[in-house]
Every structure is written in structure tokens, then in C-alpha cells.
Design an enzyme around this catalytic site. Structure first.
Site: not given
Length: 432
Positions: A146, A241, A269
Site C-alpha cells: 500500500y 516506500d 509516520k
């Protein structure tokens, strides 16, 4: 005593009247696990408390950012100090420079970095940049990975998409994804075949170096190096990523842990310390194509927000100055994952576990999980029963079989002991 969820139920009823599904991100709805989603009022260290006063040992950690735990004093103080000076200016601030320098120090593959407000923005922008730099259209991603909800990347995307049983997304035209090649993760041959078929046409390969969005799935030995070789051979870019893995698996993320150097890196994050943030970076030769220096346009009113910059800088500086925390999280995570796995074996439960550092998943299957095909064979109903049992016992796990759990620096040996005890009780209710 059984937990009560009266206040959370009332809040959920109110939320469903004004917010689609009652949530602002789909997995929070608990559709995959059933039961009552708690509305969290506060957190401290490794614990959270919901609207009814129920207390939980938290292994979600805001889906990864809270590596130092909830409300770490230094981070909170940094946010308060920044807020006293103003919450947003729409202009450059010193904190942006400070955080950029701290990020680049940890990631030698990056010479310049651009801050945005989310991981989705970061990956979307990195792909746009890769297409501009190479002059090519096709991109390669992997099933179960994702990379945010940008149209071109929302193909076989794992995470909440598969949790809700959605194959892709309505509203994404076929024309938008016709240049997106979704390949099986951990399959080098599939990537090699793609480069043969689309020789000189692939702009980039984007990958979660450790997948967290079909559960935690590590790369097989040599896989990341193979991606590096194949992209370099065809003059395509390799994008890591590291929105989830950055500053979590090691101070320099997955690329430090595995020793593979990408062309572009996306982060999020942890670098926001719990506030909304994203970033993408790489060599100056590539990054200087971004406006105002080059023709690749990307902008954001709240990019580099001073509160997010302050929280991220405080978090990263703490990790930099206390790197022994990584060894401690490794030890606690290994103990937790193995002891819960042992409890499952004792109960006759078919379960396997994957872990890299402080990221982990217990999969309800007796087979190894190495890609989306093997992950999809898990017994999600059994996971749902396990999740409800753990929640009732005061342990908050991600409400999806296909999401990684996170242990942080605030977790303790006592948290692990209580979690294992809760798991032994929960397994008694799991019939597989």
C-alpha cells in the site's frame, strides 16, 4: 470484569450520522474483526484509555508513528513550544531546515528532501518525479503493498482495501492505472519479465522494503538487491516506500538494515512524531527537478508545518541520541512474538508469525507468509475472534489480519507478560 463500551457506542452512533461509516479512515470501523471499536480519549507511554475508561496495552501506536509511545514529554513540550510561536505561516521556518538536516544525516541515499503532509502525498510525488526524470510512463508496484490512496497506486493495494474486500477503488478510471504494473512481491522473476516486456518504458519500481500492509512480510534474501540491479540495468528508478519502516527498523530505516540503496525514498509516520507529515528525497540531480528549480510541480499549504516539524525533530533527535532503544525493542518484540506463537501451538491453533525489528504480525495460517497470495489464505474469522478476545483482555491490536502491529520504546517486560497471558485466554475462544 467485562469491558463496557457504552460511551464508545454512543460516540459511534453520533459519528455515523455525520462521518461516512463513522470513521475518517476505513480500518477503524472494525468491519474485519467485529465488536465495538473503542473511541480513544488519551494515551500515555504504551497504554491508551477509551471513552469508557477501559485501559489497553497498545500495539497500534497510531499505525507506527509513536515509536516513543504516547505523549512522550520531550515531544509534547516541543509541540507546545512551537505552538506558542504560531501554528502555521505559509512561509519557510527554521524547523524545516533542522528536520531536513536530521533526516539527511540518517539517510545517505538522500541529498535533498521535500516535506509534505502525508505518506500518500509523498509516494504520489515521488512517482511523478520518477516519471519526469526518466521520461517514461510505466510504474511497477507489488500486490499487497500500500502506497497511499493516489489513483495510480491504488491497485492490489493491501491494507484496508483488502480488509474491506475491495479489489481496487471505485472512481479510479482504467486509463489512470493502465501504466501501473502490479506484480507479486518477493518474486524476482516477475520483475525481470516485466523489464523484458517493457524494456526502456518503466519509470520506477516502488516497494515497501518490508511490507506492513498485508501484515508484516519481510523481503526474501537477495530480493531488494535484485530490484536494485534490475532497475539500474534498465535506467529505471528504485523507490523505497519507508513511510512505515523509516526510523523504525533502524535509525536509517530498511535501507540501513538491508544495505540496499534506493534512488528515491518516501518517509512519514515517525518523522512527524505523531503529527501529519510525509517526505520524499533522493540525490540532488533528481530532486532539483522539483519546482521552483525544475518543471515537476508539487505544493502544499501546510507542508513543513512547524508543529509537525517540531514533533518530528524531537523524536528523531531522541532516537539518534539513544540508539540502544533499537536493541531493546528488538529483544522485547522477539520475546513477545515467540511467546504468543508458543501459546498458539500449545492451544493447537494454526498460526505463523513474521517479524522484522519492532514490526510483526501473527497470521492465522500454518503456512509461511511471503506475499499477498499466501497472506490471503489466512483464517480471518479466527483472527477476528482472537482480536475481540485480546481487546476484552485489555490488549489493542490492529483491527485487521492484514496490518502490521508495532512495539515501541515505551513498552515494558510487564506489558509483554500481560499480553502473552491475554493471548492464552484469547486462544481458548478461537476455533480453527
Amino acid at each position: 470484569m467485562a469491558h463496557r463500551f457504552d460511551q464508545s457506542r454512543e460516540l459511534r452512533k453520533r459519528a455515523e450520522a455525520v462521518i461516512p461509516g463513522g470513521v475518517n479512515s476505513p480500518v477503524r470501523a472494525f468491519r474485519a474483526v467485529g465488536g465495538d471499536p473503542p473511541f480513544i480519549r488519551r494515551g500515555e507511554g504504551s497504554h491508551t484509555w477509551d471513552a469508557d475508561g477501559n485501559e489497553y496495552i497498545d500495539y497500534v501506536g497510531s499505525w507506527g508513528p509513536l515509536i516513543l509511545g504516547h505523549a512522550p514529554p520531550a515531544v509534547i513540550e516541543a509541540i507546545i513550544e512551537a505552538a506558542r510561536n504560531g501554528t502555521s505561516f505559509g512561509a519557510s521556518t527554521p524547523l524545516e531546515v533542522d528536520l531536513a538536516e536530521a533526516v539527511l544525516e540518517a539517510y545517505p541515499s538522500m541529498e535533498k528532501v521535500r516535506f509534505v503532509s502525508s505518506g500518500t502525498e509523498a509516494t504520489m510525488s515521488a512517482v511523478r518525479l520518477a516519471r519526469a526524470f526518466t521520461g517514461r510512463k510505466y510504474i511497477v508496484k507489488f500486490e499487497g503493498c500500500y502506497h497511499g490512496h493516489a489513483d495510480a497506486l491504488l491497485v492490489k493495494a493491501g491494507s484496508g482495501v483488502v480488509t474491506l474486500g475491495i479489489p481496487g477503488s471505485a472512481g479510479v478510471p482504467e486509463e489512470t492505472v493502465q501504466f501501473t504494473l502490479a506484480l507479486p512481491y518477493n518474486n524476482t522473476n516477475a520483475v525481470e519479465e516485466a523489464f523484458k516486456r517493457y524494456k526502456g518504458e518503466i519509470a520506477c519500481v516502488i516497494v515497501e522494503p518490508v511490507v506492513g500492509n498485508m501484515g508484516c512480510v519481510p523481503p526474501q534474501k537477495g530480493y531488494l538487491d535484485a530490484l536494485r540491479y534490475l532497475t539500474s540495468r534498465d535506467n529505471a528508478l528504485l523507490i523505497f516506500d519507508e513511510v512505515m519502516t523509516g526510523f523504525r527498523l533502524a535509525f536509517g530505516g530498511a535501507q540501513e538494515l538491508f544495505g540496499t540503496r534506493p534512488d528515491l525514498t518516501t518517509l512519514g509516520k515517525v518523522i512527524g512524531g505523531g503529527l501529519p507529515v510525509g517526505a520524499y528525497g533522493g540525490p540532488a540531480e533528481i530532486m532539483d527537478m522539483i519546482a521552483p528549480l525544475g518543471p515537476v510541480y508539487q505544493a502544499g499549504t501546510l507542508s513543513g508545518n512547524p508543529l509537525a516539524m517540531a514533533a518530528g525533530l524531537s523524536t528523531i533527535c531522541h532516537l539518534r541520541d539513544n540508539r540502544e532503544l533499537y536493541g531493546r525493542m528488538e529483544r522485547l518484540s522477539a520475546t513477545l512474538v515467540e511467546m504468543v506463537s508458543e501459546a498458539a501451538r500449545d492451544a493447537g491453533i494454526a498460526m505463523t508469525a513474521n517479524r522484522v525489528g519492532s514490526m510483526f504480525t501473527w497470521f492465522f495460517t500454518d503456512a509461511a507468509v511471503t506475499d499477498w497470495t499466501t497472506a490471503s489464505r489466512c483464517n480471518t474469522e479466527a483472527f477476528g475472534r482472537f482480536h475481540r478476545g485480546m481487546l476484552e483482555a485489555g490488549v489493542y491490536l490492529p483491527p485487521s489480519q492484514f496490518e502490521a502491529a508495532f512495539l515501541g520504546a515505551a513498552h515494558t517486560d510487564e506489558d509483554v507478560r500481560q499480553t502473552v497471558a491475554a493471548a492464552r485466554e484469547a486462544f481458548a475462544a478461537v476455533q480453527v
